[in-house]
Design a protein around this motif. Structure first.
Motif, PDB file in Angstrom:
ATOM      1  N   ASP A   1       0.751  -0.947   0.131  1.00  0.00           N
ATOM      2  CA  ASP A   1       0.291  -0.055   0.152  1.00  0.00           C
ATOM      3  C   ASP A   1       0.647   1.288  -0.164  1.00  0.00           C
ATOM      4  O   ASP A   1       0.490   2.020  -1.039  1.00  0.00           O
ATOM      5  CB  ASP A   1      -1.017  -0.210   1.224  1.00  0.00           C
ATOM      6  N   ALA A   2       2.583   1.032   0.721  1.00  0.00           N
ATOM      7  CA  ALA A   2       2.608   2.197   0.828  1.00  0.00           C
ATOM      8  C   ALA A   2       3.723   2.405  -1.297  1.00  0.00           C
ATOM      9  O   ALA A   2       3.384   3.639  -1.518  1.00  0.00           O
ATOM     10  CB  ALA A   2       4.283   2.385   1.389  1.00  0.00           C
ATOM     11  N   VAL A   3       3.482   1.523  -2.115  1.00  0.00           N
ATOM     12  CA  VAL A   3       4.144   2.188  -2.577  1.00  0.00           C
ATOM     13  C   VAL A   3       3.021   2.179  -3.543  1.00  0.00           C
ATOM     14  O   VAL A   3       3.031   3.018  -4.729  1.00  0.00           O
ATOM     15  CB  VAL A   3       4.837   0.204  -3.093  1.00  0.00           C
ATOM     16  N   LEU A   4       1.998   1.840  -3.321  1.00  0.00           N
ATOM     17  CA  LEU A   4       0.605   2.519  -4.061  1.00  0.00           C
ATOM     18  C   LEU A   4       0.593   3.749  -4.048  1.00  0.00           C
ATOM     19  O   LEU A   4       0.384   4.380  -5.039  1.00  0.00           O
ATOM     20  CB  LEU A   4      -0.520   1.572  -4.148  1.00  0.00           C
ATOM     21  N   TYR A   5       0.879   3.891  -2.628  1.00  0.00           N
ATOM     22  CA  TYR A   5       1.198   6.054  -2.265  1.00  0.00           C
ATOM     23  C   TYR A   5       1.482   6.116  -3.309  1.00  0.00           C
ATOM     24  O   TYR A   5       1.635   7.397  -4.398  1.00  0.00           O
ATOM     25  CB  TYR A   5       1.063   5.899  -1.153  1.00  0.00           C
ATOM     26  N   MET A   6       3.054   5.735  -3.436  1.00  0.00           N
ATOM     27  CA  MET A   6       3.918   6.532  -4.226  1.00  0.00           C
ATOM     28  C   MET A   6       3.762   6.339  -6.362  1.00  0.00           C
ATOM     29  O   MET A   6       3.748   7.477  -6.410  1.00  0.00           O
ATOM     30  CB  MET A   6       5.464   6.157  -3.978  1.00  0.00           C
ATOM     31  N   ILE A   7       3.006   5.139  -5.788  1.00  0.00           N
ATOM     32  CA  ILE A   7       3.095   5.699  -7.786  1.00  0.00           C
ATOM     33  C   ILE A   7       1.490   6.536  -7.622  1.00  0.00           C
ATOM     34  O   ILE A   7       1.531   6.614  -9.383  1.00  0.00           O
ATOM     35  CB  ILE A   7       2.473   3.952  -8.252  1.00  0.00           C
ATOM     36  N   THR A   8       0.782   6.571  -6.992  1.00  0.00           N
ATOM     37  CA  THR A   8      -0.668   6.803  -7.222  1.00  0.00           C
ATOM     38  C   THR A   8      -0.513   9.187  -7.573  1.00  0.00           C
ATOM     39  O   THR A   8      -1.144   9.563  -7.715  1.00  0.00           O
ATOM     40  CB  THR A   8      -1.738   6.791  -6.069  1.00  0.00           C
ATOM     41  N   THR A   9       0.181   9.598  -6.167  1.00  0.00           N
ATOM     42  CA  THR A   9       0.773  10.478  -6.337  1.00  0.00           C
ATOM     43  C   THR A   9       1.686  10.847  -6.915  1.00  0.00           C
ATOM     44  O   THR A   9       1.668  12.143  -7.909  1.00  0.00           O
ATOM     45  CB  THR A   9       2.301  11.071  -5.082  1.00  0.00           C
ATOM     46  N   SER A  10       2.557  10.174  -7.566  1.00  0.00           N
ATOM     47  CA  SER A  10       3.871  10.556  -9.238  1.00  0.00           C
ATOM     48  C   SER A  10       2.456  10.563 -10.079  1.00  0.00           C
ATOM     49  O   SER A  10       2.838  11.643 -10.953  1.00  0.00           O
ATOM     50  CB  SER A  10       4.213   9.681  -9.246  1.00  0.00           C
TER      51      SER A  10
END
Length: 476
Positions: A334-343
């Motif tokens: 979920d932390a990685v999804l956060y990075m992908i989504t914000t990017s």
């Protein structure tokens, strides 16, 4: 249904349900991206430590421990050093900038400190790199399900992707923070149950070392396996230079720091996260070594931890421990999804395609990107060979492109935008050329990634004093 699989499925349903309940508090993009900047020390700690003990730090490190022995400790220890730097240097400084200028992402900061084009370059690289690391987390989930239920890698990856996309897509960082609190409790109970059971199974520490020696043809190999420099100085330095910066420049971790309510919270919550990382560092290593002692011929080293959880423990403890690994992989995902989504949404779509997009539509776009990222992560997870490979792609890309521009730019006005571009491009190109053209070897005892990072630091220092930024930029 397999009882182990039933326990994991039930736990996954709880996580998804809690995530959807948390969506009631998501009123806009501020809640989705930075949790409304309301996180206290306890919540900041949980949302930092949860992803930091993920697929790489559990299944991946246990696999490295299975192969190299106790020197695998350096993976998490290097990460913990990065967290210390985040707690007392980078975190407080960048939080103040984010609060003052209402920044939501690391890309916002790079735009503020350098320019929009540099933000776009880094955001694009991070978006691509984070899909690789997301796939690594999905592989961690797949190995768990393979070990406990005999499911295929494909099925395990699909299950992991569905769970994470559902609860994070619904509530973003706010939902992830609530879910992470549950995951932390399960993780620590599960992992610290596993260590005494695993050691007991192989006859304690002495029994493990005896079995390890029997598994090697020569005593010298066993001695290297039990040494803290057993994997070799070059690999240890490589881990340190790749992982330490990654844990104070990661867009995902910095985004979570933005969610803190004040500077004191940043220091306390992040420092506690570092302390726990140091303490946890030896846990997956011991589990991997115990797996090697008992099962020296596993077909895949990353099955080491799931095998330990299933074979070395009674069902009640085993089910809890397997849920702990599942928690580790899901929380990191979920932390990685956060990075992908914000990017993609904030740093690329809103910045370069539709600057006037409303908060409501941006929130909707964020959820769409989360779903698409899930699909892409599944595809890459099916292609990459193991977790450490997936994580190394991300950490290398991030470290060589961001370390010098972020670290020097945050504390000095001398670094120019030109210097930032030069560092990022040179670092990535150097690493890629050495990785594929020189077998991953760099200069002297350095590997490809380490050489790339050192080179970017040299370039930045040179540019700061020979071609410094002329226009003053207010960074703090």
């Amino acid at each position: 249904m397999n009882p182990y699989l039933l326990a994991i499925v039930a736990y996954a349903c709880v996580l998804v349900a809690v995530g959807f309940i948390a969506t009631k508090k998501v009123k806009g993009v501020s809640d989705f991206f930075v949790a409304g900047r309301k996180l206290g020390p306890a919540l900041l700690f949980t949302t930092l430590i949860a992803p930091n003990i993920g697929a790489g730090s559990t299944v991946g490190v246990a696999g490295v421990g299975y192969k190299f022995g106790i020197s695998a400790w350096w993976w998490i220890a290097s990460s913990a050093v990065g967290s210390v730097i985040l707690a007392f240097a980078v975190g407080p400084a960048i939080w103040q900038v984010a609060k003052k200028y209402d920044l939501y992402t690391l890309g916002d900061y790079l735009d503020h400190r350098y320019n929009q084009n540099f933000r776009g370059l880094i955001s694009l690289m991070m978006a691509l790199g984070t899909i690789a690391i997301f796939s690594g987390q999905l592989m961690g989930i797949a190995w768990i399900l393979t070990a406990v239920a005999g499911t295929s890698k494909t099925v395990g990856i699909l299950v992991g992707a569905i769970v994470v996309v559902l609860y994070f897509g619904a509530g973003g960082l706010l939902a992830a923070t609530v879910v992470n609190g549950i995951q932390i409790v399960v993780k620590f109970i599960g992992f610290f149950l596993a260590v005494p059971f695993a050691l007991h199974y192989v006859g304690g520490w002495d029994g493990m070392t005896t079995l390890v020696a029997q598994n090697f043809a020569e005593q010298g190999q066993a001695d290297v396996y039990m040494s803290f420099d057993g994997m070799g100085i070059s690999m240890i330095i490589g881990y340190f230079l790749m992982l330490t910066p990654s844990f104070f420049i990661s867009p995902g971790l910095i985004g979570k720091v933005y969610g803190a309510r004040d500077v004191a919270t940043v220091r306390l919550g992040t420092a506690l996260n570092a302390l726990v990382q140091f303490g946890f560092a030896i846990v997956p290593v011991i589990l991997g070594m115990c797996a090697f002692a008992a099962f020296p011929n596993l077909s895949e080293r990353e099955l080491a931890m799931p095998i330990v959880m299933k074979e070395f423990m009674p069902f009640w403890a085993s089910a809890f421990a397997l849920a702990a690994i599942f928690s580790a992989e899901v929380s990191a995902a979920d932390a990685v999804l956060y990075m992908i989504t914000t990017s993609f949404t904030k740093d690329l779509y809103k910045t370069f395609i539709k600057p006037d997009i409303s908060d409501e539509k941006l929130l909707k776009m964020s959820r769409i990107v989360t779903a698409v990222a899930g699909v892409l992560g599944i595809g890459i997870a099916l292609l990459l060979p193991n977790i450490i490979t997936a994580l190394s792609i991300f950490y290398s890309l991030m470290s060589v492109s961001l370390t010098a521009p972020l670290l020097f730019g945050l504390f000095s006005r001398r670094p120019s935008t030109t210097a930032a571009f030069l560092c990022a491009i040179t670092g990535v190109l150097t690493t890629v050329v050495l990785q594929f053209g020189n077998g991953g070897k760099g200069i002297g005892i350095l590997n490809a990634q380490s050489t790339g990072i050192v080179l970017t630091i040299i370039i930045m220092v040179f540019m700061m004093y020979v071609y410094p930024e002329k226009a003053k930029k207010q960074t703090i």
